[in-house]
Motif scaffolding. Structure first.
Motif, PDB file in Angstrom:
ATOM      1  N   PHE A  59     -12.866 -61.582 -40.641  1.00  0.00           N
ATOM      2  CA  PHE A  59     -11.848 -62.519 -41.129  1.00  0.00           C
ATOM      3  C   PHE A  59     -12.382 -63.220 -42.372  1.00  0.00           C
ATOM      4  O   PHE A  59     -13.545 -63.606 -42.421  1.00  0.00           O
ATOM      5  CB  PHE A  59     -11.498 -63.568 -40.067  1.00  0.00           C
ATOM      6  CG  PHE A  59     -10.292 -64.394 -40.390  1.00  0.00           C
ATOM      7  CD1 PHE A  59      -9.032 -63.994 -39.985  1.00  0.00           C
ATOM      8  CD2 PHE A  59     -10.407 -65.561 -41.130  1.00  0.00           C
ATOM      9  CE1 PHE A  59      -7.911 -64.741 -40.291  1.00  0.00           C
ATOM     10  CE2 PHE A  59      -9.293 -66.317 -41.444  1.00  0.00           C
ATOM     11  CZ  PHE A  59      -8.037 -65.904 -41.027  1.00  0.00           C
ATOM     12  N   LEU A 175      -7.772 -68.622 -33.870  1.00  0.00           N
ATOM     13  CA  LEU A 175      -8.002 -67.279 -33.358  1.00  0.00           C
ATOM     14  C   LEU A 175      -8.849 -67.362 -32.095  1.00  0.00           C
ATOM     15  O   LEU A 175      -9.826 -68.107 -32.061  1.00  0.00           O
ATOM     16  CB  LEU A 175      -8.693 -66.405 -34.409  1.00  0.00           C
ATOM     17  CG  LEU A 175      -7.925 -66.259 -35.736  1.00  0.00           C
ATOM     18  CD1 LEU A 175      -8.592 -67.092 -36.817  1.00  0.00           C
ATOM     19  CD2 LEU A 175      -7.836 -64.807 -36.181  1.00  0.00           C
ATOM     20  N   TYR A 195      -5.528 -64.785 -46.587  1.00  0.00           N
ATOM     21  CA  TYR A 195      -6.418 -64.472 -45.479  1.00  0.00           C
ATOM     22  C   TYR A 195      -6.429 -62.966 -45.266  1.00  0.00           C
ATOM     23  O   TYR A 195      -5.447 -62.266 -45.542  1.00  0.00           O
ATOM     24  CB  TYR A 195      -6.025 -65.215 -44.199  1.00  0.00           C
ATOM     25  CG  TYR A 195      -4.755 -64.737 -43.535  1.00  0.00           C
ATOM     26  CD1 TYR A 195      -4.748 -63.625 -42.689  1.00  0.00           C
ATOM     27  CD2 TYR A 195      -3.548 -65.406 -43.737  1.00  0.00           C
ATOM     28  CE1 TYR A 195      -3.583 -63.185 -42.083  1.00  0.00           C
ATOM     29  CE2 TYR A 195      -2.376 -64.975 -43.133  1.00  0.00           C
ATOM     30  CZ  TYR A 195      -2.401 -63.865 -42.310  1.00  0.00           C
ATOM     31  OH  TYR A 195      -1.238 -63.423 -41.716  1.00  0.00           O
ATOM     32  N   MET A 197      -7.532 -60.093 -42.293  1.00  0.00           N
ATOM     33  CA  MET A 197      -7.861 -59.883 -40.895  1.00  0.00           C
ATOM     34  C   MET A 197      -8.042 -58.383 -40.670  1.00  0.00           C
ATOM     35  O   MET A 197      -7.178 -57.592 -41.044  1.00  0.00           O
ATOM     36  CB  MET A 197      -6.710 -60.422 -40.033  1.00  0.00           C
ATOM     37  CG  MET A 197      -6.977 -60.494 -38.555  1.00  0.00           C
ATOM     38  SD  MET A 197      -5.479 -60.972 -37.631  1.00  0.00           S
ATOM     39  CE  MET A 197      -4.979 -62.460 -38.502  1.00  0.00           C
ATOM     40  N   ARG A 198      -9.164 -57.995 -40.069  1.00  0.00           N
ATOM     41  CA  ARG A 198      -9.410 -56.573 -39.849  1.00  0.00           C
ATOM     42  C   ARG A 198     -10.274 -56.389 -38.602  1.00  0.00           C
ATOM     43  O   ARG A 198     -10.857 -57.341 -38.071  1.00  0.00           O
ATOM     44  CB  ARG A 198     -10.117 -55.960 -41.066  1.00  0.00           C
ATOM     45  CG  ARG A 198     -11.547 -56.445 -41.252  1.00  0.00           C
ATOM     46  CD  ARG A 198     -12.256 -55.759 -42.407  1.00  0.00           C
ATOM     47  NE  ARG A 198     -13.637 -56.213 -42.510  1.00  0.00           N
ATOM     48  CZ  ARG A 198     -14.493 -55.812 -43.447  1.00  0.00           C
ATOM     49  NH1 ARG A 198     -14.096 -54.979 -44.378  1.00  0.00           N
ATOM     50  NH2 ARG A 198     -15.727 -56.264 -43.473  1.00  0.00           N
ATOM     51  N   ILE A 201     -11.232 -58.610 -35.072  1.00  0.00           N
ATOM     52  CA  ILE A 201     -10.385 -59.795 -35.217  1.00  0.00           C
ATOM     53  C   ILE A 201      -8.914 -59.393 -35.138  1.00  0.00           C
ATOM     54  O   ILE A 201      -8.097 -60.074 -34.505  1.00  0.00           O
ATOM     55  CB  ILE A 201     -10.668 -60.524 -36.539  1.00  0.00           C
ATOM     56  CG1 ILE A 201     -12.122 -61.004 -36.597  1.00  0.00           C
ATOM     57  CG2 ILE A 201      -9.712 -61.685 -36.739  1.00  0.00           C
ATOM     58  CD1 ILE A 201     -12.463 -62.071 -35.597  1.00  0.00           C
ATOM     59  N   ARG A 202      -8.574 -58.299 -35.751  1.00  0.00           N
ATOM     60  CA  ARG A 202      -7.182 -57.813 -35.754  1.00  0.00           C
ATOM     61  C   ARG A 202      -6.735 -57.400 -34.344  1.00  0.00           C
ATOM     62  O   ARG A 202      -5.611 -57.684 -33.926  1.00  0.00           O
ATOM     63  CB  ARG A 202      -7.073 -56.643 -36.747  1.00  0.00           C
ATOM     64  CG  ARG A 202      -5.972 -55.621 -36.472  1.00  0.00           C
ATOM     65  CD  ARG A 202      -4.595 -56.157 -36.766  1.00  0.00           C
ATOM     66  NE  ARG A 202      -3.589 -55.143 -36.506  1.00  0.00           N
ATOM     67  CZ  ARG A 202      -2.849 -55.056 -35.415  1.00  0.00           C
ATOM     68  NH1 ARG A 202      -3.013 -55.935 -34.429  1.00  0.00           N
ATOM     69  NH2 ARG A 202      -1.935 -54.123 -35.285  1.00  0.00           N
ATOM     70  N   HIS A 207      -3.945 -64.710 -32.719  1.00  0.00           N
ATOM     71  CA  HIS A 207      -3.910 -65.686 -33.811  1.00  0.00           C
ATOM     72  C   HIS A 207      -2.647 -66.525 -33.677  1.00  0.00           C
ATOM     73  O   HIS A 207      -1.623 -66.069 -33.164  1.00  0.00           O
ATOM     74  CB  HIS A 207      -3.986 -65.014 -35.187  1.00  0.00           C
ATOM     75  CG  HIS A 207      -2.881 -64.054 -35.489  1.00  0.00           C
ATOM     76  ND1 HIS A 207      -2.867 -62.750 -35.025  1.00  0.00           N
ATOM     77  CD2 HIS A 207      -1.750 -64.202 -36.230  1.00  0.00           C
ATOM     78  CE1 HIS A 207      -1.787 -62.136 -35.462  1.00  0.00           C
ATOM     79  NE2 HIS A 207      -1.077 -62.990 -36.188  1.00  0.00           N
TER      80      HIS A 207
END
Length: 239
Positions: A59, A175, A195, A197-198, A201-202, A207
């Motif tokens: 992130f 998150l 931002y 996100m990957r 975190i994704r 979130h």
């Protein structure tokens, strides 16, 4: 003029792609005023638990991704598209209250470079595989009293990367790992920022944009006003 702008975007994309290959997301910042991508750590925009430190590189927040003039031009397009729509307080999956939204693929000539810059970041955010941004960009208009409940975006509709430009207001994103309560990340999504996100975190963190009553970052209350986000998502991964 537009072809020259596109060439500059492609050049910036190459620099960004190199940075993402060699540095974690938290060390990549974009300067909208100079048009340069430079590795700058900005820990003030993120707060996380010790347990979440292993995941936080998935992130990042890029400050000043758009200028005030670019925000104004984007909002001209967005107001035209959303004209006449009322805020809704129910959502098909129950994730959002106090919102209006649309999928948008046609942007004015003045906004095209910003949208291409957004998609270039989404395409460069993953380096071990090819990810392709969706043609349509998601526009989410969140009322001052609106909020987004904790959720993970469906894999049916988007892939590994989600990038969102924050317009009109600062806000806090919370998150939370779905399985481990001690893994949490709070992000200050400043106005004009992007931002990214990957990865874990994704897929593994919910979130949310909380109500103003619960909008706190590092002990400071952050009052969200009307907030518009312009979001690029990569294509879903079909197994």
């Amino acid at each position: 003029m537009i072809p020259n702008v596109i060439r500059r975007v492609e050049f910036q994309y190459c620099k960004l792609h190199f940075l993402l290959r060699t540095r974690p997301l938290s060390h990549v910042m974009y300067s909208g005023s100079t048009g340069l991508v430079t590795p700058v750590a900005d820990p003030s925009l993120l707060d996380c638990s010790r347990a979440a430190a292993q995941d936080v590189d998935g992130f990042a927040i890029i400050s000043n991704f758009v200028s005030s003039e670019e925000e104004e031009q984007l909002m001209v397009d967005i107001r035209r598209t959303l004209r006449g729509r009322k805020y809704l307080y129910d959502h098909w999956d129950g994730a959002i209250e106090g919102y209006s939204e649309t999928e948008k693929s046609n942007w004015s000539e003045s906004n095209t470079p910003v949208i291409q810059r957004l998609k270039a970041v989404a395409a460069a955010a993953v380096t071990d595989k090819v990810v392709v941004p969706l043609e349509q960009v998601h526009v989410l208009d969140l009322a001052e009293d609106g909020h987004i409940k904790p959720h993970v975006d469906s894999v049916k509709f988007c892939g590994e990367v989600i990038c969102g430009i924050s317009l009109l207001s600062d806000s806090v994103m919370q998150l939370q790992h779905e399985e481990y309560p001690d893994r949490w990340i709070h992000a200050l999504l400043s106005r004009f920022s992007l931002y990214i996100m990957r990865g874990v975190i994704r897929y593994k963190y919910t979130h949310a944009i909380p109500t103003n009553e619960n909008s706190v970052f590092k002990g400071e209350r952050i009052t969200k006003q009307r907030r518009v986000s312009v979001i690029s998502r990569t294509q879903p991964v079909h197994s």
